[in-house]
Design a protein around this motif. Structure first.
Motif, PDB file in Angstrom:
ATOM      1  N   ASP A  58       3.168  34.126   5.102  1.00 13.17           N
ATOM      2  CA  ASP A  58       2.906  34.837   3.864  1.00 13.17           C
ATOM      3  C   ASP A  58       3.645  36.171   3.799  1.00 13.17           C
ATOM      4  O   ASP A  58       3.051  37.228   3.558  1.00 13.17           O
ATOM      5  CB  ASP A  58       1.390  35.031   3.649  1.00 13.17           C
ATOM      6  CG  ASP A  58       1.098  35.480   2.212  1.00 13.17           C
ATOM      7  OD1 ASP A  58       1.930  35.170   1.319  1.00 13.17           O
ATOM      8  OD2 ASP A  58       0.074  36.150   1.992  1.00 13.17           O
ATOM      9  N   GLU A  59       4.953  36.100   4.043  1.00 11.84           N
ATOM     10  CA  GLU A  59       5.780  37.300   3.912  1.00 11.84           C
ATOM     11  C   GLU A  59       7.172  36.900   3.442  1.00 11.84           C
ATOM     12  O   GLU A  59       7.594  35.760   3.614  1.00 11.84           O
ATOM     13  CB  GLU A  59       5.842  38.071   5.248  1.00 11.84           C
ATOM     14  CG  GLU A  59       6.444  37.245   6.368  1.00 11.84           C
ATOM     15  CD  GLU A  59       6.456  37.965   7.724  1.00 11.84           C
ATOM     16  OE1 GLU A  59       5.564  38.798   7.970  1.00 11.84           O
ATOM     17  OE2 GLU A  59       7.347  37.667   8.518  1.00 11.84           O
ATOM     18  N   THR A  60       7.849  37.861   2.802  1.00 11.88           N
ATOM     19  CA  THR A  60       9.210  37.607   2.337  1.00 11.88           C
ATOM     20  C   THR A  60      10.152  38.523   3.083  1.00 11.88           C
ATOM     21  O   THR A  60       9.891  39.727   3.206  1.00 11.88           O
ATOM     22  CB  THR A  60       9.307  37.854   0.818  1.00 11.88           C
ATOM     23  OG1 THR A  60       8.380  36.984   0.168  1.00 11.88           O
ATOM     24  CG2 THR A  60      10.708  37.540   0.301  1.00 11.88           C
ATOM     25  N   ASN A  61      11.209  37.944   3.619  1.00 14.40           N
ATOM     26  CA  ASN A  61      12.199  38.733   4.357  1.00 14.40           C
ATOM     27  C   ASN A  61      13.573  38.568   3.751  1.00 14.40           C
ATOM     28  O   ASN A  61      13.915  37.507   3.244  1.00 14.40           O
ATOM     29  CB  ASN A  61      12.249  38.275   5.819  1.00 14.40           C
ATOM     30  CG  ASN A  61      11.032  38.737   6.588  1.00 14.40           C
ATOM     31  OD1 ASN A  61      10.791  39.931   6.717  1.00 14.40           O
ATOM     32  ND2 ASN A  61      10.247  37.783   7.061  1.00 14.40           N
ATOM     33  N   GLU A  62      14.340  39.645   3.822  1.00 16.51           N
ATOM     34  CA  GLU A  62      15.742  39.590   3.432  1.00 16.51           C
ATOM     35  C   GLU A  62      16.549  39.077   4.607  1.00 16.51           C
ATOM     36  O   GLU A  62      16.358  39.523   5.735  1.00 16.51           O
ATOM     37  CB  GLU A  62      16.247  41.008   3.132  1.00 16.51           C
ATOM     38  CG  GLU A  62      15.707  41.618   1.889  1.00 16.51           C
ATOM     39  CD  GLU A  62      16.728  41.554   0.760  1.00 16.51           C
ATOM     40  OE1 GLU A  62      17.731  42.275   0.834  1.00 16.51           O
ATOM     41  OE2 GLU A  62      16.500  40.758  -0.171  1.00 16.51           O
ATOM     42  N   ILE A  63      17.455  38.136   4.334  1.00 16.42           N
ATOM     43  CA  ILE A  63      18.405  37.748   5.377  1.00 16.42           C
ATOM     44  C   ILE A  63      19.794  38.165   4.908  1.00 16.42           C
ATOM     45  O   ILE A  63      20.045  38.238   3.706  1.00 16.42           O
ATOM     46  CB  ILE A  63      18.355  36.239   5.690  1.00 16.42           C
ATOM     47  CG1 ILE A  63      18.660  35.382   4.456  1.00 16.42           C
ATOM     48  CG2 ILE A  63      17.004  35.860   6.286  1.00 16.42           C
ATOM     49  CD1 ILE A  63      18.929  33.922   4.759  1.00 16.42           C
ATOM     50  N   SER A  64      20.669  38.457   5.845  1.00 15.53           N
ATOM     51  CA  SER A  64      22.014  38.871   5.444  1.00 15.53           C
ATOM     52  C   SER A  64      23.107  38.336   6.352  1.00 15.53           C
ATOM     53  O   SER A  64      22.898  38.111   7.545  1.00 15.53           O
ATOM     54  CB  SER A  64      22.100  40.398   5.349  1.00 15.53           C
ATOM     55  OG  SER A  64      21.540  40.999   6.480  1.00 15.53           O
ATOM     56  N   GLY A 118      11.233  24.598   3.849  1.00 14.82           N
ATOM     57  CA  GLY A 118      12.634  24.628   3.395  1.00 14.82           C
ATOM     58  C   GLY A 118      13.104  25.962   2.860  1.00 14.82           C
ATOM     59  O   GLY A 118      14.216  26.068   2.345  1.00 14.82           O
ATOM     60  N   GLN A 119      12.293  26.997   3.008  1.00 10.36           N
ATOM     61  CA  GLN A 119      12.653  28.283   2.419  1.00 10.36           C
ATOM     62  C   GLN A 119      13.824  28.940   3.154  1.00 10.36           C
ATOM     63  O   GLN A 119      14.660  29.600   2.527  1.00 10.36           O
ATOM     64  CB  GLN A 119      11.435  29.218   2.385  1.00 10.36           C
ATOM     65  CG  GLN A 119      10.278  28.673   1.545  1.00 10.36           C
ATOM     66  CD  GLN A 119      10.673  28.401   0.114  1.00 10.36           C
ATOM     67  OE1 GLN A 119      11.149  29.293  -0.579  1.00 10.36           O
ATOM     68  NE2 GLN A 119      10.535  27.166  -0.345  1.00 10.36           N
ATOM     69  N   ALA A 120      13.883  28.764   4.449  1.00  9.48           N
ATOM     70  CA  ALA A 120      15.001  29.329   5.218  1.00  9.48           C
ATOM     71  C   ALA A 120      16.315  28.684   4.779  1.00  9.48           C
ATOM     72  O   ALA A 120      17.316  29.369   4.556  1.00  9.48           O
ATOM     73  CB  ALA A 120      14.770  29.126   6.715  1.00  9.48           C
ATOM     74  N   VAL A 121      16.298  27.359   4.625  1.00 13.41           N
ATOM     75  CA  VAL A 121      17.510  26.649   4.185  1.00 13.41           C
ATOM     76  C   VAL A 121      17.892  27.100   2.774  1.00 13.41           C
ATOM     77  O   VAL A 121      19.065  27.341   2.488  1.00 13.41           O
ATOM     78  CB  VAL A 121      17.316  25.121   4.260  1.00 13.41           C
ATOM     79  CG1 VAL A 121      18.476  24.390   3.600  1.00 13.41           C
ATOM     80  CG2 VAL A 121      17.173  24.675   5.717  1.00 13.41           C
ATOM     81  N   LEU A 122      16.915  27.264   1.889  1.00 12.37           N
ATOM     82  CA  LEU A 122      17.219  27.742   0.528  1.00 12.37           C
ATOM     83  C   LEU A 122      17.910  29.100   0.556  1.00 12.37           C
ATOM     84  O   LEU A 122      18.853  29.338  -0.187  1.00 12.37           O
ATOM     85  CB  LEU A 122      15.936  27.865  -0.312  1.00 12.37           C
ATOM     86  CG  LEU A 122      15.332  26.596  -0.892  1.00 12.37           C
ATOM     87  CD1 LEU A 122      14.189  26.975  -1.838  1.00 12.37           C
ATOM     88  CD2 LEU A 122      16.369  25.761  -1.624  1.00 12.37           C
ATOM     89  N   GLY A 123      17.459  29.988   1.426  1.00 13.46           N
ATOM     90  CA  GLY A 123      18.085  31.308   1.558  1.00 13.46           C
ATOM     91  C   GLY A 123      19.533  31.191   2.015  1.00 13.46           C
ATOM     92  O   GLY A 123      20.419  31.868   1.484  1.00 13.46           O
ATOM     93  N   LEU A 124      19.780  30.303   2.969  1.00  9.45           N
ATOM     94  CA  LEU A 124      21.151  30.105   3.457  1.00  9.45           C
ATOM     95  C   LEU A 124      22.022  29.464   2.374  1.00  9.45           C
ATOM     96  O   LEU A 124      23.191  29.825   2.213  1.00  9.45           O
ATOM     97  CB  LEU A 124      21.160  29.257   4.731  1.00  9.45           C
ATOM     98  CG  LEU A 124      20.524  29.922   5.959  1.00  9.45           C
ATOM     99  CD1 LEU A 124      20.458  28.954   7.132  1.00  9.45           C
ATOM    100  CD2 LEU A 124      21.290  31.178   6.365  1.00  9.45           C
ATOM    101  N   LEU A 125      21.459  28.528   1.621  1.00  8.89           N
ATOM    102  CA  LEU A 125      22.202  27.905   0.510  1.00  8.89           C
ATOM    103  C   LEU A 125      22.613  28.959  -0.512  1.00  8.89           C
ATOM    104  O   LEU A 125      23.724  28.937  -1.037  1.00  8.89           O
ATOM    105  CB  LEU A 125      21.349  26.829  -0.175  1.00  8.89           C
ATOM    106  CG  LEU A 125      21.097  25.538   0.600  1.00  8.89           C
ATOM    107  CD1 LEU A 125      20.095  24.664  -0.148  1.00  8.89           C
ATOM    108  CD2 LEU A 125      22.404  24.773   0.828  1.00  8.89           C
ATOM    109  N   ASP A 126      21.707  29.881  -0.773  1.00 11.18           N
ATOM    110  CA  ASP A 126      21.971  30.972  -1.716  1.00 11.18           C
ATOM    111  C   ASP A 126      23.186  31.786  -1.238  1.00 11.18           C
ATOM    112  O   ASP A 126      24.114  32.073  -2.010  1.00 11.18           O
ATOM    113  CB  ASP A 126      20.689  31.832  -1.804  1.00 11.18           C
ATOM    114  CG  ASP A 126      20.779  32.945  -2.845  1.00 11.18           C
ATOM    115  OD1 ASP A 126      21.895  33.230  -3.315  1.00 11.18           O
ATOM    116  OD2 ASP A 126      19.739  33.542  -3.162  1.00 11.18           O
TER     117      ASP A 126
END
Ligand code: G4P
Ligand code: NA
Ligand code: NA
Length: 194
Positions: free
Chosen positions: A102-108, A130-138
């Motif tokens: 239950d937290e949101t992190n910025e990845i870069s 699948g949220q990590a993969v969605l971030g990488l897809l972005d």
């Protein structure tokens, strides 16, 4: 992948009907020969995809990503979760929401390392929501790079991530797909989970 499934049965601990602990070989202590075999398996599955970069997220994605990069002869890049002292601008960033925590992190990822000339293979240790993969897809989309697909060590097929990503027409190769962790027991899916 039989070697991996055997290891999960032998060493994995079912913590609840949702969570599998694999600290002895993937998430804390790392088993190098197993990681090497995992890298070879990803490389074999994606050998004709023209991959130029592997992209993962720190920390547990790094070992399988690096081994796949070694076999394919391409660099492995890990998205950072924390701000680095030297990596301060010139970045692609995305937010990743963890339902589990239950937290949101910025990845870069630095703009230097993923470009429009790249064909990227995303690798991660677990696929759950699948949220990590969605971030990488972005990030890959921001870089205008090509996507070859997604390689996952352990997919929890009873959670929605795999289905959500495959529905976008993206190739997802998971080396072990868990159908259920009910009754403290690991049950694998036979064949590809769609
Ligand atoms: P999602 O990306 O699929 O949406 O994953 P989620 O938010 O549910 O997971 C958050 C973290 O927990 C991720 O690691 C993910 O790899 C891991 N995870 C998810 N399900 C399991 C599980 O059943 N067992 C284990 N061992 N891990 C699981 P992270 O926070 O990015 O940590 P790390 O890469 O530094 O290890
Ligand atoms: Na992870
Ligand atoms: Na993890």
């Amino acid at each position: 992948m039989k070697l991996l499934k055997d290891k999960i049965i032998q060493d994995g601990k079912v913590l609840s009907k949702d969570v599998l602990k694999v600290d002895t070989f993937l998430n804390h202590q790392i088993d190098p020969p197993l990681m090497k075999a995992i890298g070879e398996e990803f490389a074999e599955r994606f050998k004709d995809a023209g991959i130029t970069k592997i992209v993962t997220i720190e920390s547990s994605g790094i070992a399988p990503a690096m081994m796949a990069g070694l076999v394919l002869g391409v660099p492995a890049i890990f998205a950072r979760k924390r701000k680095s002292l030297t990596l301060i601008d010139h970045l692609y960033t995305a937010s990743v929401h963890s339902f589990t925590k239950d937290e949101t992190n910025e990845i870069s990822v630095s703009k230097d390392f993923v470009t429009c000339d790249d064909t990227v293979l995303i690798i991660d240790d677990f696929l759950a929501n699948g949220q990590a993969v969605l971030g990488l897809l972005d990030i890959i989309e921001q870089a205008s790079a090509k996507l070859a697909g997604v390689g996952i060590v352990i997919e929890k097929g009873f959670q929605p991530g795999g289905k959500m990503i495959r529905k976008q027409g993206i190739r997802v190769e998971s080396l072990a797909i868990i159908a259920s962790l009910e009754d403290g027991k690991v049950t694998f899916s036979e064949g590809a989970a769609v």
